[in-house]
Design a protein around this motif. Sequence first.
Motif, PDB file in Angstrom:
ATOM      1  N   ALA A  52     -54.608  46.093   0.188  1.00  0.00           N
ATOM      2  CA  ALA A  52     -55.129  44.867  -0.327  1.00  0.00           C
ATOM      3  C   ALA A  52     -54.819  44.636  -1.886  1.00  0.00           C
ATOM      4  O   ALA A  52     -53.167  45.248  -1.717  1.00  0.00           O
ATOM      5  N   LEU A  91     -71.367  57.709  14.412  1.00  0.00           N
ATOM      6  CA  LEU A  91     -72.240  57.624  13.970  1.00  0.00           C
ATOM      7  C   LEU A  91     -73.677  57.270  14.085  1.00  0.00           C
ATOM      8  O   LEU A  91     -73.019  56.325  14.978  1.00  0.00           O
ATOM      9  N   GLY A 118     -65.729  56.828   1.740  1.00  0.00           N
ATOM     10  CA  GLY A 118     -66.403  56.512   2.900  1.00  0.00           C
ATOM     11  C   GLY A 118     -66.670  55.302   4.072  1.00  0.00           C
ATOM     12  O   GLY A 118     -67.262  55.365   5.098  1.00  0.00           O
ATOM     13  N   GLY A 119     -67.003  54.384   2.988  1.00  0.00           N
ATOM     14  CA  GLY A 119     -67.125  53.673   3.856  1.00  0.00           C
ATOM     15  C   GLY A 119     -65.893  52.443   4.592  1.00  0.00           C
ATOM     16  O   GLY A 119     -66.049  52.253   6.110  1.00  0.00           O
ATOM     17  N   HIS A 126     -61.201  53.592  -3.182  1.00  0.00           N
ATOM     18  CA  HIS A 126     -59.231  53.597  -3.232  1.00  0.00           C
ATOM     19  C   HIS A 126     -58.565  53.256  -4.585  1.00  0.00           C
ATOM     20  O   HIS A 126     -57.873  54.606  -5.022  1.00  0.00           O
ATOM     21  N   THR A 181     -51.726  51.165  -0.372  1.00  0.00           N
ATOM     22  CA  THR A 181     -50.671  50.011   0.113  1.00  0.00           C
ATOM     23  C   THR A 181     -52.035  49.112   0.012  1.00  0.00           C
ATOM     24  O   THR A 181     -52.262  48.720   0.980  1.00  0.00           O
ATOM     25  N   GLY A 228     -69.243  47.444   0.040  1.00  0.00           N
ATOM     26  CA  GLY A 228     -69.077  46.068   0.706  1.00  0.00           C
ATOM     27  C   GLY A 228     -67.928  45.221   0.471  1.00  0.00           C
ATOM     28  O   GLY A 228     -67.821  44.310   0.996  1.00  0.00           O
ATOM     29  N   SER A 240     -53.809  39.509   3.072  1.00  0.00           N
ATOM     30  CA  SER A 240     -55.061  40.567   3.653  1.00  0.00           C
ATOM     31  C   SER A 240     -54.330  42.781   3.411  1.00  0.00           C
ATOM     32  O   SER A 240     -54.919  43.011   2.623  1.00  0.00           O
ATOM     33  N   LYS A 249     -46.063  51.563   5.918  1.00  0.00           N
ATOM     34  CA  LYS A 249     -46.883  50.445   7.129  1.00  0.00           C
ATOM     35  C   LYS A 249     -46.601  48.965   6.927  1.00  0.00           C
ATOM     36  O   LYS A 249     -46.515  48.427   6.021  1.00  0.00           O
ATOM     37  N   TRP A 266     -56.639  53.807   6.554  1.00  0.00           N
ATOM     38  CA  TRP A 266     -57.383  55.402   6.255  1.00  0.00           C
ATOM     39  C   TRP A 266     -57.459  56.422   6.994  1.00  0.00           C
ATOM     40  O   TRP A 266     -57.321  57.299   7.870  1.00  0.00           O
ATOM     41  N   VAL A 321     -59.385  44.708  -4.625  1.00  0.00           N
ATOM     42  CA  VAL A 321     -60.339  46.160  -3.202  1.00  0.00           C
ATOM     43  C   VAL A 321     -60.961  47.312  -3.669  1.00  0.00           C
ATOM     44  O   VAL A 321     -61.726  47.688  -3.537  1.00  0.00           O
ATOM     45  N   HIS A 349     -66.183  52.539   8.209  1.00  0.00           N
ATOM     46  CA  HIS A 349     -66.202  51.379   9.690  1.00  0.00           C
ATOM     47  C   HIS A 349     -65.681  51.091  10.921  1.00  0.00           C
ATOM     48  O   HIS A 349     -65.254  49.892  11.419  1.00  0.00           O
ATOM     49  N   SER A 375     -65.825  45.274   3.019  1.00  0.00           N
ATOM     50  CA  SER A 375     -66.186  45.291   4.459  1.00  0.00           C
ATOM     51  C   SER A 375     -67.004  44.257   5.521  1.00  0.00           C
ATOM     52  O   SER A 375     -67.530  43.467   5.817  1.00  0.00           O
TER      53      SER A 375
HETATM   54  C1  LIG Z   1     -59.446  41.462   1.265  1.00  0.00           C
HETATM   55  C2  LIG Z   1     -59.474  42.455   1.911  1.00  0.00           C
HETATM   56  C3  LIG Z   1     -58.173  43.023   2.123  1.00  0.00           C
HETATM   57  C4  LIG Z   1     -58.396  44.063   2.450  1.00  0.00           C
HETATM   58  N1  LIG Z   1     -57.152  45.082   3.018  1.00  0.00           N
HETATM   59  C5  LIG Z   1     -57.574  46.208   3.452  1.00  0.00           C
HETATM   60  C6  LIG Z   1     -56.114  47.005   3.385  1.00  0.00           C
HETATM   61  O1  LIG Z   1     -54.767  46.975   3.867  1.00  0.00           O
HETATM   62  N2  LIG Z   1     -56.455  48.290   4.155  1.00  0.00           N
HETATM   63  C7  LIG Z   1     -58.176  48.889   4.414  1.00  0.00           C
HETATM   64  O2  LIG Z   1     -57.603  50.050   4.802  1.00  0.00           O
HETATM   65  N3  LIG Z   1     -58.641  47.865   4.377  1.00  0.00           N
HETATM   66  C8  LIG Z   1     -58.500  46.721   3.940  1.00  0.00           C
HETATM   67  N4  LIG Z   1     -59.980  45.961   3.207  1.00  0.00           N
HETATM   68  C9  LIG Z   1     -61.242  46.676   3.724  1.00  0.00           C
HETATM   69  C10 LIG Z   1     -61.663  47.631   2.412  1.00  0.00           C
HETATM   70  O3  LIG Z   1     -59.970  48.756   2.295  1.00  0.00           O
HETATM   71  C11 LIG Z   1     -63.423  48.538   2.376  1.00  0.00           C
HETATM   72  O4  LIG Z   1     -63.177  48.388   1.644  1.00  0.00           O
HETATM   73  C12 LIG Z   1     -63.426  49.235   3.279  1.00  0.00           C
HETATM   74  O5  LIG Z   1     -62.900  48.653   4.969  1.00  0.00           O
HETATM   75  C13 LIG Z   1     -64.807  49.437   3.556  1.00  0.00           C
HETATM   76  O6  LIG Z   1     -65.592  49.902   2.517  1.00  0.00           O
HETATM   77  P1  LIG Z   1     -66.627  49.894   1.940  1.00  0.00           P
HETATM   78  O7  LIG Z   1     -66.881  51.041   0.718  1.00  0.00           O
HETATM   79  O8  LIG Z   1     -65.883  48.304   1.010  1.00  0.00           O
HETATM   80  O9  LIG Z   1     -67.718  49.379   3.111  1.00  0.00           O
HETATM   81  P2  LIG Z   1     -68.406  48.071   2.830  1.00  0.00           P
HETATM   82  O10 LIG Z   1     -68.227  47.081   3.057  1.00  0.00           O
HETATM   83  O11 LIG Z   1     -69.711  48.510   2.087  1.00  0.00           O
HETATM   84  O12 LIG Z   1     -69.419  48.788   4.418  1.00  0.00           O
HETATM   85  C14 LIG Z   1     -68.532  49.147   5.891  1.00  0.00           C
HETATM   86  C15 LIG Z   1     -69.091  48.961   7.052  1.00  0.00           C
HETATM   87  O13 LIG Z   1     -69.720  50.669   6.999  1.00  0.00           O
HETATM   88  C16 LIG Z   1     -70.819  51.020   7.271  1.00  0.00           C
HETATM   89  N5  LIG Z   1     -71.019  51.740   5.584  1.00  0.00           N
HETATM   90  C17 LIG Z   1     -70.620  52.012   4.043  1.00  0.00           C
HETATM   91  N6  LIG Z   1     -70.426  53.136   4.210  1.00  0.00           N
HETATM   92  C18 LIG Z   1     -71.172  54.031   4.542  1.00  0.00           C
HETATM   93  C19 LIG Z   1     -71.818  55.315   4.651  1.00  0.00           C
HETATM   94  N7  LIG Z   1     -71.119  55.611   3.919  1.00  0.00           N
HETATM   95  N8  LIG Z   1     -71.802  55.868   5.945  1.00  0.00           N
HETATM   96  C20 LIG Z   1     -71.764  55.300   7.296  1.00  0.00           C
HETATM   97  N9  LIG Z   1     -71.647  54.022   7.068  1.00  0.00           N
HETATM   98  C21 LIG Z   1     -71.366  53.148   6.007  1.00  0.00           C
HETATM   99  C22 LIG Z   1     -71.504  49.563   6.272  1.00  0.00           C
HETATM  100  O14 LIG Z   1     -72.707  49.548   6.770  1.00  0.00           O
HETATM  101  C23 LIG Z   1     -70.615  48.948   7.100  1.00  0.00           C
HETATM  102  O15 LIG Z   1     -70.999  48.374   8.536  1.00  0.00           O
HETATM  103  C24 LIG Z   1     -59.978  45.178   3.033  1.00  0.00           C
HETATM  104  C25 LIG Z   1     -60.888  44.392   2.589  1.00  0.00           C
HETATM  105  C26 LIG Z   1     -60.866  42.799   1.674  1.00  0.00           C
HETATM  106  C27 LIG Z   1     -61.676  42.015   1.562  1.00  0.00           C
END
Ligand SMILES: Cc1cc2nc3c(=O)[nH]c(=O)nc-3n(C[C@H](O)[C@H](O)[C@H](O)COP(=O)(O)OP(=O)(O)OC[C@H]3O[C@@H](n4cnc5c(N)ncnc54)[C@H](O)[C@@H]3O)c2cc1C
Length: 285
Positions: free
Chosen positions: A102, A161, A113-114, A78, A100, A34, A190, A184, A125, A106, A118, A36
């Motif tokens: 966040a 996808l 996978g997310g 992560h 590295t 969640g 962020s 990086k 990643w 986070v 995304h 993103s």
């Molecule tokens: C404050 C903040 C700082 C951040 N800084 C960084 C950073 O420095 N580097 C970095 O890389 N990221 C960063 N992120 C993003 C973070 O790493 C997220 O965890 C990542 O981008 C998405 O993973 P999630 O599991 O949270 O996916 P979600 O938020 O749950 O989903 C993201 C998207 O992917 C889809 N999805 C999710 N899982 C799957 C799946 N298994 N199969 C198909 N579709 C799927 C969802 O429907 C959605 O569209 C940051 C986020 C925040 C809030």
Amino acid sequence: MIPGSFEYYAPRSLGDAVTFLTEHRDDVKILSGGQSLLPLMKMRLSKPAFIVDIGRIPGLDGITEQGNHLIIGALVTHAQIENSALLKDNCPLLPQTATTIADVQVRNRGTLGGSVAHADPAGDWPATVLALDAEVKITGPNGERWLKCEDFFLGLLMSVLEPDEIVTAVKVPVTGQDKTAYMKAAPRSSGFAVVGVAARLSLDAGGTCSRAAIGITGVTDKAYRAERVEQILTGKKLDTALIDQAAAEATRNVDAIEDINGSAEYRQHLTQVYVARAIQAAIKA
Ligand SMILES: Cc1cc2nc3c(=O)[nH]c(=O)nc-3n(C[C@H](O)[C@H](O)[C@H](O)COP(=O)(O)OP(=O)(O)OC[C@H]3O[C@@H](n4cnc5c(N)ncnc54)[C@H](O)[C@@H]3O)c2cc1C
């Protein structure tokens, strides 16, 4: 900052998740960590009518060895990657990258996978999975398939996808004696990469590079492999002059983006600097 209303479904099996996705494919989103999706929903940039929370599906949260590869379940966070002794010993580029991302909150929620699904052009990643020649396991109504990451990312938040397909695992090689590093440049607010570079080098005893893989994120609409840099390094003994010469090619034919973090010219320069740093860091690793 309040998301639109939606129907929430938390299936206990992959089959049920895929069936639900297929039934609602025009207006459904998968929820993993969640980190993103929720910000996008709170800003009303995403307004799905249905949410499928895959967090309760068994079998998606493990890291296992399979011959010369490691299979990482899509729900592995992560933080789990950052702290995995198995990965530190067998594929250190993954923990090097995770560290590295966040902040600890986070990293505790966000999943591999997310993040891959995304396809954020500033996500970390994508650079690393490209440098590792990793593969993504995709599960959907037609069953399972493995796809090379180089064929997975299409552009800004876009991948191959389909709406009813789920990333269920990522396969990476055991990198053995290879030298790796992730470097990086990122704003403190962020942590997202303005430029992120994943380097993997195979060096022989005399220091000659037999194989180089350089993945770059943050620079353009999707992560890419710096093939020209890799060609220059391969078959040669690596010294500072050669590394700088190779790094200068890191953005050749790349359409660098321009945003609040910097102009295209600045990003191109930063990329060259970080490619050289990542290669030097890998050699010393
Ligand atoms: C404050 C903040 C700082 C951040 N800084 C960084 C950073 O420095 N580097 C970095 O890389 N990221 C960063 N992120 C993003 C973070 O790493 C997220 O965890 C990542 O981008 C998405 O993973 P999630 O599991 O949270 O996916 P979600 O938020 O749950 O989903 C993201 C998207 O992917 C889809 N999805 C999710 N899982 C799957 C799946 N298994 N199969 C198909 N579709 C799927 C969802 O429907 C959605 O569209 C940051 C986020 C925040 C809030």
